[in-house]
Design a protein around this motif. Structure first.
Motif, PDB file in Angstrom:
ATOM      1  N   ARG A 140       7.098   9.953   8.757  1.00 46.57           N
ATOM      2  CA  ARG A 140       6.877  10.607   7.286  1.00 46.57           C
ATOM      3  C   ARG A 140       7.931  11.611   6.910  1.00 46.57           C
ATOM      4  O   ARG A 140       8.218  11.562   5.803  1.00 46.57           O
ATOM      5  N   LEU A 141       8.502  12.109   8.051  1.00 44.64           N
ATOM      6  CA  LEU A 141       9.717  13.133   7.211  1.00 44.64           C
ATOM      7  C   LEU A 141      10.764  12.265   6.895  1.00 44.64           C
ATOM      8  O   LEU A 141      11.294  12.609   5.864  1.00 44.64           O
ATOM      9  N   ILE A 142      11.102  11.135   7.238  1.00 48.15           N
ATOM     10  CA  ILE A 142      12.094  10.228   6.794  1.00 48.15           C
ATOM     11  C   ILE A 142      11.393   9.706   5.350  1.00 48.15           C
ATOM     12  O   ILE A 142      12.570   9.825   4.431  1.00 48.15           O
TER      13      ILE A 142
ATOM     14  N   ILE B  35       9.535  11.281   3.411  1.00 53.47           N
ATOM     15  CA  ILE B  35       9.692  12.495   2.272  1.00 53.47           C
ATOM     16  C   ILE B  35      11.290  12.824   1.964  1.00 53.47           C
ATOM     17  O   ILE B  35      11.467  12.945   0.763  1.00 53.47           O
TER      18      ILE B  35
ATOM     19  N   ARG C 203       5.020  11.253  12.555  1.00 54.53           N
ATOM     20  CA  ARG C 203       5.425  12.318  11.994  1.00 54.53           C
ATOM     21  C   ARG C 203       6.897  12.144  11.618  1.00 54.53           C
ATOM     22  O   ARG C 203       7.431  12.491  10.514  1.00 54.53           O
ATOM     23  N   GLN C 204       7.893  11.724  12.566  1.00 54.50           N
ATOM     24  CA  GLN C 204       9.069  11.279  12.124  1.00 54.50           C
ATOM     25  C   GLN C 204       9.467  10.350  10.998  1.00 54.50           C
ATOM     26  O   GLN C 204      10.057  10.576  10.094  1.00 54.50           O
TER      27      GLN C 204
ATOM     28  N   ASP D  21       0.791  -1.050   0.073  1.00 52.83           N
ATOM     29  CA  ASP D  21      -0.078  -0.011   0.084  1.00 52.83           C
ATOM     30  C   ASP D  21       0.724   1.342  -0.044  1.00 52.83           C
ATOM     31  O   ASP D  21       2.001   1.264  -0.034  1.00 52.83           O
ATOM     32  N   GLY D  22       0.264   2.412   0.149  1.00 49.26           N
ATOM     33  CA  GLY D  22       0.953   3.516  -0.003  1.00 49.26           C
ATOM     34  C   GLY D  22       1.742   3.919   1.137  1.00 49.26           C
ATOM     35  O   GLY D  22       1.668   3.355   2.349  1.00 49.26           O
ATOM     36  N   ALA D  23       2.543   4.843   0.940  1.00 52.66           N
ATOM     37  CA  ALA D  23       3.514   5.391   2.314  1.00 52.66           C
ATOM     38  C   ALA D  23       2.879   5.748   3.327  1.00 52.66           C
ATOM     39  O   ALA D  23       3.094   5.292   4.501  1.00 52.66           O
ATOM     40  N   GLU D  24       1.790   6.491   3.294  1.00 53.65           N
ATOM     41  CA  GLU D  24       1.056   7.111   4.377  1.00 53.65           C
ATOM     42  C   GLU D  24       0.478   5.870   5.300  1.00 53.65           C
ATOM     43  O   GLU D  24       0.433   5.869   6.381  1.00 53.65           O
TER      44      GLU D  24
END
Lengths: 214, 214
Positions: free
Chosen positions: B198-200, B202, B195-196, B85-88
């Motif tokens: 997610r930042l990684i 990105i 969130r960490q 599935d997607g990253a998120e």
DNA sequence: CCATCCAGTAAACAACCGTTCTCTTAACTT
DNA sequence: AAGTTAAGAGAACGGTTGTTTACTGGATGG
């Protein structure tokens, strides 16, 4: 000013420091909760009972070690954060500082890494508090950088925690690499750390663009 | 097949498991190097000497605990990595799995976090080896994702290590938050972890663009 | 059924532990 | 100069530790 402090208190502080040093040395190969009071006094060369003149507990000694161990690193990184150079240069200098610090105070790093999740509650708490203040300082420094324009405060905070955590982990890994004896191991750790920080930095620069799909 | 294994060996494995369980329980509030052999046998209810029928050392018992502790998490994360599935969504599911795992096996997590840099060399090594295999699996999974097109192998590896490290750290933080008693603390850890990651993520997506200035 | 095996018992061992006393002795105060 | 303070010495305490020994008794396999 600068009152000579008295021979009495000077000597006391001297053996107190000797206790701290002896304990730190012994803690290179065991954890605090298995460290013996007699073991420490034996190294210093004083009677077991004399220990109580300085600390009521080995836990109390541990807390004192935390302050000693995190104090120096604290100022060093603070100096780095104050600098105003580019992201890439800052990463290199940060990692270099960590590397130098690990080489200069390996026992301090060992101690922190070991007791951060160790068996003595008071020491764990002291380390957590200190690292928290650390993260707060980093957050303040990050906030004043132009890249952080428009960032939410708690997002800055989470980034700061990510950085602090990475520094601690890197320091511990570097220490392990050093005493493993493998020749290129330490350099590999440094290289990896730099690239990880770079990746985080990149993520930071694109943080606000939002739309991310796999 | 499924040979009944014999009453003899069955009983032996039973008390062996009892030793492991007792030790794990005691290790919730102390570290392995301060754990006593007699302490463990006392909880199980057997004579001290009987310990040697199962392990020659407390270190050996520790290594057995490492395998038990990391085995379950291993399969769970492997399942996640296999998903497409997607990253998120993957981030959310990963953190959820970690959270559930911490709640299900808190003692295992404590043990790993504590002994990862603990005072017993053999156990440290066992954990390091296991986490290394872990990172290798993550790296393999990352490599098969389209985002990793054109990535150098060691860059993938450094990303994998970053992920693994973050999972371990998050698990430990979550555990601390749980037993602190503070009501919203655990949720805060989960939020920060997401969130960490997610930042990684990105940073990962923009990794190859190269040109980065402050 | 009988000989073998082996997980667990029970007791003893010397070594070490943290803590509590009383005492000494040198530095401090007045 | 006399009196007070406090760091450290030294011995003793009850308790716990890891390890070794000889043993028991039930499962095991011929």
């Amino acid at each position: 000013m600068s009152h000579t402090l008295g021979v009495r208190q000077a000597q006391k502080q001297k053996t107190r420091q000797a206790l701290l040093d002896a304990a730190l040395g012994l803690l290179a190969e065991q954890s605090l909760s298995s460290l013996g009071l007699r073991e420490v006094t034996r190294v210093v060369g004083i009677a077991p009972a004399a220990f109580y003149r300085h600390f009521k507990d080995l836990g109390e000694l541990g807390v004192a070690l935390v302050e000693e161990a995190l104090g120096s690193l604290h100022v060093m990184v603070r100096a780095i954060l104050a600098e105003q150079d580019g992201a890439e240069e800052r990463i290199d200098r940060t990692v270099a500082v960590v590397e130098r610090h690990v080489r200069a105070y390996p026992l301090h790093i060992r101690f922190i890494a070991r007791e951060r999740h160790g068996g003595v509650r008071a020491v764990r708490q002291a380390i957590a508090d200190e690292l928290d203040r650390f993260a707060e300082e980093v957050a303040a420094a990050l906030k004043s950088q132009p890249v952080s324009e428009g960032w939410r405060d708690d997002d800055i905070r989470m980034l700061a925690e990510l950085y602090v955590d990475r520094l601690v982990t890197t320091a511990a890994a570097l220490l392990d690499a050093d005493e493993d004896g493998a020749p290129g191991a330490a350099d590999q750790v440094v290289l990896t750390a730099r690239r990880q920080l770079r990746l985080i930095s990149i993520g930071r620069q694109h943080w606000q663009e939002e739309g991310d799909l796999s």
